[in-house]
Design an enzyme around this catalytic site. Structure first.
Site, PDB file in Angstrom:
ATOM      1  N   SER A   1      39.030  41.308  41.863  1.00 27.67           N
ATOM      2  CA  SER A   1      38.329  40.297  41.061  1.00 27.67           C
ATOM      3  C   SER A   1      37.933  39.110  41.940  1.00 27.67           C
ATOM      4  O   SER A   1      36.862  38.524  41.757  1.00 27.67           O
ATOM      5  CB  SER A   1      39.226  39.814  39.921  1.00 27.67           C
ATOM      6  OG  SER A   1      39.584  40.882  39.089  1.00 27.67           O
TER       7      SER A   1
ATOM      8  N   LYS B   1      47.820  31.226  37.936  1.00 29.59           N
ATOM      9  CA  LYS B   1      46.475  31.111  38.510  1.00 29.59           C
ATOM     10  C   LYS B   1      45.533  30.434  37.515  1.00 29.59           C
ATOM     11  O   LYS B   1      45.640  30.653  36.307  1.00 29.59           O
ATOM     12  CB  LYS B   1      45.900  32.507  38.819  1.00 29.59           C
ATOM     13  CG  LYS B   1      46.710  33.331  39.795  1.00 29.59           C
ATOM     14  CD  LYS B   1      46.045  34.707  39.957  1.00 29.59           C
ATOM     15  CE  LYS B   1      47.010  35.778  40.413  1.00 29.59           C
ATOM     16  NZ  LYS B   1      46.498  37.141  40.242  1.00 29.59           N
TER      17      LYS B   1
END
Ligand code: PNS
Length: 160
Positions: free
Chosen positions: A127, A40
């Site tokens: 998140s 990511k």
């Protein structure tokens, strides 16, 4: 017993913090381990994330913050940990988490994954959700600690 709490923590939320606080009561030591080779693309650098986590865990003397590269089980072995700590929010977490726990078990028999049910009030929290709200200027003060809220505000105003 040493527990590793691995994750991306991009950024750390109050849900993560709840798991760390409860883990710190169960284990002699909790090492919050920020994965630094994630596929990511993170919003915050590893150094920024470590600083954020250090700041909001400073009241817990048996919590340490570190980063790691590679497999979680290798890092856990290197740190002589016996447990991998993970939070479980909703049913959709379960499949991925169980797959990870089983995979890790095939790589390190002696390492146990311990799941803590995330506090009800944070069961929706991630998140990604925090970043989405912050990006559009929404209030995130009930979702992250003050230092993280400030960092997000500055990040989206391109100041850090
Ligand atoms: O916070 P996240 O992104 O859900 O955390 C995922 C994490 C970091 C725990 C997981 O991706 C991981 O352990 N990555 C390291 C690579 C590894 O050990 N892979 C094998 C386990 S499936």
């Amino acid at each position: 017993m040493i527990a590793i709490y691995p994750g991306s923590f991009d950024p750390i939320t109050l849900g993560h913090l709840d798991i760390i606080e409860r883990g710190a009561k169960l284990f002699d030591r909790v090492i919050v381990a920020v994965l630094s080779n994630s596929a990511k693309q993170p919003l915050f650098s590893v150094a920024q994330r470590i600083e954020q986590i250090n700041y909001c865990t400073q009241h817990m003397s048996n919590v340490e913050v570190d980063s790691f590269i590679g497999l979680t089980v290798d890092y856990a072995k290197m740190r002589h940990a016996g447990v991998l700590l993970r939070g479980l929010r909703v049913l959709s977490d379960f499949e991925k988490e169980l797959q990870m726990a089983h995979t890790n078990k095939t790589l390190a028999q002696e390492l146990e994954t311990v799941f803590l049910a995330t506090a009800k009030e944070y069961s929706f929290l991630s998140s990604s959700v925090v970043k989405e709200i912050a990006q559009y200027g929404g209030d995130i003060s009930h979702l992250v600690s003050d230092n993280v809220a400030k960092d997000l505000e500055r990040k989206y105003q391109n100041k850090i």
